[in-house]
Structures are given as structure tokens and as C-alpha cells.
Design a protein around this motif. Structure first.
Motif, mmCIF file in Angstrom:
data_model
loop_
_atom_site.group_PDB
_atom_site.id
_atom_site.type_symbol
_atom_site.label_atom_id
_atom_site.label_comp_id
_atom_site.label_asym_id
_atom_site.label_seq_id
_atom_site.Cartn_x
_atom_site.Cartn_y
_atom_site.Cartn_z
ATOM 1 N N GLU A 2 -7.663 9.510 -5.419
ATOM 2 C CA GLU A 2 -7.215 8.151 -5.102
ATOM 3 C C GLU A 2 -6.340 8.138 -3.848
ATOM 4 O O GLU A 2 -6.429 7.240 -3.018
ATOM 5 C CB GLU A 2 -6.451 7.570 -6.295
ATOM 6 C CG GLU A 2 -6.465 6.056 -6.317
ATOM 7 C CD GLU A 2 -5.848 5.484 -7.594
ATOM 8 O OE1 GLU A 2 -5.425 4.327 -7.538
ATOM 9 O OE2 GLU A 2 -5.776 6.184 -8.627
ATOM 10 N N ARG A 3 -5.506 9.155 -3.744
ATOM 11 C CA ARG A 3 -4.669 9.243 -2.544
ATOM 12 C C ARG A 3 -5.526 9.375 -1.290
ATOM 13 O O ARG A 3 -5.283 8.714 -0.288
ATOM 14 C CB ARG A 3 -3.754 10.473 -2.617
ATOM 15 C CG ARG A 3 -2.749 10.421 -3.721
ATOM 16 C CD ARG A 3 -1.787 11.591 -3.594
ATOM 17 N NE ARG A 3 -1.330 12.067 -4.890
ATOM 18 C CZ ARG A 3 -0.602 13.148 -5.084
ATOM 19 N NH1 ARG A 3 -0.270 13.910 -4.049
ATOM 20 N NH2 ARG A 3 -0.223 13.510 -6.282
ATOM 21 N N HIS A 20 -6.979 3.467 5.076
ATOM 22 C CA HIS A 20 -6.016 3.154 6.132
ATOM 23 C C HIS A 20 -6.485 3.731 7.466
ATOM 24 O O HIS A 20 -6.405 3.060 8.503
ATOM 25 C CB HIS A 20 -4.638 3.685 5.773
ATOM 26 C CG HIS A 20 -3.602 3.330 6.789
ATOM 27 N ND1 HIS A 20 -3.303 2.019 7.109
ATOM 28 C CD2 HIS A 20 -2.818 4.092 7.588
ATOM 29 C CE1 HIS A 20 -2.376 2.010 8.049
ATOM 30 N NE2 HIS A 20 -2.064 3.233 8.355
ATOM 31 N N ALA A 64 0.836 -1.195 0.000
ATOM 32 C CA ALA A 64 0.000 0.000 0.000
ATOM 33 C C ALA A 64 0.876 1.251 0.000
ATOM 34 O O ALA A 64 0.567 2.245 -0.675
ATOM 35 C CB ALA A 64 -0.921 0.003 1.214
ATOM 36 N N LEU A 97 -7.109 6.053 -0.462
ATOM 37 C CA LEU A 97 -6.117 5.156 0.139
ATOM 38 C C LEU A 97 -5.893 5.509 1.609
ATOM 39 O O LEU A 97 -5.902 4.639 2.484
ATOM 40 C CB LEU A 97 -4.814 5.279 -0.650
ATOM 41 C CG LEU A 97 -3.701 4.267 -0.433
ATOM 42 C CD1 LEU A 97 -2.849 4.159 -1.695
ATOM 43 C CD2 LEU A 97 -2.831 4.635 0.739
ATOM 44 N N ARG A 157 2.029 1.811 -3.415
ATOM 45 C CA ARG A 157 0.935 2.381 -4.200
ATOM 46 C C ARG A 157 0.833 3.889 -3.965
ATOM 47 O O ARG A 157 0.693 4.675 -4.904
ATOM 48 C CB ARG A 157 -0.373 1.701 -3.822
ATOM 49 C CG ARG A 157 -1.590 2.239 -4.513
ATOM 50 C CD ARG A 157 -1.886 1.512 -5.799
ATOM 51 N NE ARG A 157 -2.874 2.228 -6.624
ATOM 52 C CZ ARG A 157 -2.557 2.916 -7.715
ATOM 53 N NH1 ARG A 157 -1.307 2.996 -8.122
ATOM 54 N NH2 ARG A 157 -3.501 3.521 -8.416
ATOM 55 N N TYR A 158 0.916 4.268 -2.719
ATOM 56 C CA TYR A 158 0.830 5.684 -2.359
ATOM 57 C C TYR A 158 2.002 6.451 -2.952
ATOM 58 O O TYR A 158 1.821 7.515 -3.565
ATOM 59 C CB TYR A 158 0.797 5.816 -0.837
ATOM 60 C CG TYR A 158 0.585 7.218 -0.332
ATOM 61 C CD1 TYR A 158 -0.417 8.030 -0.859
ATOM 62 C CD2 TYR A 158 1.369 7.723 0.699
ATOM 63 C CE1 TYR A 158 -0.602 9.318 -0.378
ATOM 64 C CE2 TYR A 158 1.175 9.009 1.184
ATOM 65 C CZ TYR A 158 0.198 9.790 0.639
ATOM 66 O OH TYR A 158 0.011 11.061 1.115
#
Lengths: 139, 139
Positions: A87-88, A95, A70, A91, A73-74
Motif C-alpha cells: 500500500e505504501r 504521487h 495523503a 501511495l 495516510r502514509y
DNA sequence: CTAGGATCTAGAGTTGGCTCTAGGTCAAGC
DNA sequence: GCTTGACCTAGAGCCAACTCTAGATCCTAG
């Protein structure tokens, strides 16, 4: 008093972040850095303060249980630049939800643990025993 | 309405605890049971309700991050019977301290995560933006 | 010139906690 | 009598996240 662009060696970064030099190379290999790490003479890694800042964020996300996948990905999203902020946010929100869930779960566990500690407390010095309700599994 | 000593198969225990049959055999192998698991005809494991109760405790301790080694130590103490209550209390207290520490750490992480989510929130719909202080590392 | 220490790469090893496989036993139902 | 499904043992395999090793290079100080 101006240190405009201080360069840092891997050892210095390790020192200020608490990560090992091994871990730093590993993180780089795993694509967790936003800026590809520059190289100085002799092929040595050169870091700057914003790398340390980013690592600080990474450390906090890791400490709160975000898996490296993850985190990668970030990092990918940030590296791609503007345009994927939604999207950030998603994410991070996901979390965030996991972390709050985890805190709640731990708080529940803590209840049982406190209860059991209390039982032994009463057993070991019954003088200071308060009254307790009894609804937890044995031992 | 009396089920004095219901016997349970490994499958039934797995079902009620959420642990896999593999995990149950593994836990037994690791000495995490207080009572040695009895065997029925054909060498099959026979459990009773108090095994399930004990497993429930184990699951909670595990969920709060107690490693199997500590869990085994605790099981050992309980198995040995009365006389070591102080040690049990110590073990549980230490774990309690770790759990509270962990909760605190997670709460701190949550602060940063919330802050960063907030940043993206403001960025994505600035209308509903409240004011924020700005003291966290970038990205 | 040389010794020490920091760095480099590539890849192997470690740890914890299961999970899965292989090969076999056993009881019930068709 | 045969299949099915739950169970058995012993041990291999897996995953994440590092950590460590080997062997080479490079810089600095004496």
C-alpha cells in the motif's frame, strides 16, 4: 564523538527543518508523525533525529504537492509497521505519477511563456531577433 | 466559411475554456479581462473569440502558478496598450524563472520519491532488485 | 526573587481562488 | 399563460494549510 540519542526541543527542530513551531504542533495534531512525540519535564515536546528525518521526507512530499491527508495516510501506514508495504508503494507511485504529470504540464506552460517572452524580446530589441514560428494565442 | 465576429455567451465560453461560469464572472470582477466584457440585451455578457484566446493564456499562466494579482497586473499592462512592453517582458521573465525553479524543485523531489518507491519495489519483489545507493532519510 | 524567553493548549484568523446560494430577469417552446 | 433553462447581482461559504493570539507554565540567568 558519539551523540547517541540527542534530544531536540521544538525550537531546535523548527530551526533545522525550516518549519515553524506552529507548523510542528499543527503537524502533530494532524497525526503526521510516525512516532507520537514524547514529552519531557513540564510537558514539553522532545524530538530526536529520526523525527527530523521523517519531517525531511514530509517536507519533500509536501513540496511536491502531496496533500496533508495523503501524508497522514502514509504516516499511518508506516506507524502500523511491517505488512502494508504494498500500500505504501502504491501511495508513493501514485504521487510519483502526479509529480511527473505536473512537471510535464509546467514544461508545456513554460513553452508558451518562453514564446511570449521571445515576442517581447524581438519587439524591444529587434536586432537580435531570431525567427520564430507563430502559433500561440495573442497579446 | 467566414465567421467574422461570432458572439459567445458565458456558457459557451465556459464550455470552450473549461472555466466555470462562476469563475468567468469572478475573473471579470477581478479585472482579469483585457477588454471590458460587453453586454447584450438583458445585460448578458457577450464574449468573442479573442476573449477566449486571452483566457487560454490566463489558464496557462495560472496553471504554472501565476497568482491572480500578477495576472491582473499583466492584464492591466496589456489594456493600457503599447508603451509598456518592457514591463510586460519583465513580468513574464520573472514568472518564467519561477516556473523553471519550480520544475527543478519538483525534479529533485521526484528523485527522492523514485528512490523510496525503489526501496519498496526491492522489498516486495527482491528478485528484480537492482543495486541502489543508500543516502536518503528513513521510512 | 524576578525578568526573559521558550514552551504549552485551545481556538480564532488569514489567504487564495474559487464555488455556491438567494432572489430575480429574460427568451423560447408547449 | 406557464414552465424551463440560461443568465444576472451581491455576497456568503468553503478548503487547505498554516499562522497567530491569549493566557498559562516553566527554566535559566542575574
Amino acid at each position: 564523538m558519539a551523540e547517541v540519542t540527542t534530544s531536540l526541543s521544538i525550537g531546535q527542530v523548527a530551526e533545522r527543518t525550516g518549519l515553524s513551531v506552529h507548523a510542528l504542533r499543527f503537524y502533530e495534531h494532524e497525526g503526521l508523525f510516525v512516532n507520537p512525540v514524547r514529552r519531557g519535564p513540564g510537558g514539553r515536546r522532545v524530538y530526536r533525529q529520526d523525527d527530523v528525518d521523517w519531517l525531511t521526507v514530509c517536507i519533500i512530499l509536501r513540496a511536491s504537492g502531496m496533500p496533508l491527508t495523503a501524508l497522514r495516510r502514509y504516516a499511518d501506514l508506516v506507524r502500523q509497521g511491517a505488512g502494508n508495504e504494498e500500500e505504501r508503494r502504491t501511495l508513493l507511485r501514485e504521487h510519483q505519477a502526479r509529480v511527473t504529470t505536473q512537471i510535464d504540464r509546467l514544461a508545456e506552460c513554460l513553452d508558451l511563456i518562453r514564446f511570449k517572452v521571445g515576442v517581447y524580446e524581438d519587439l524591444l530589441d529587434p536586432d537580435s531577433a531570431a525567427d520564430h514560428q507563430c502559433h500561440a494565442p495573442g497579446r
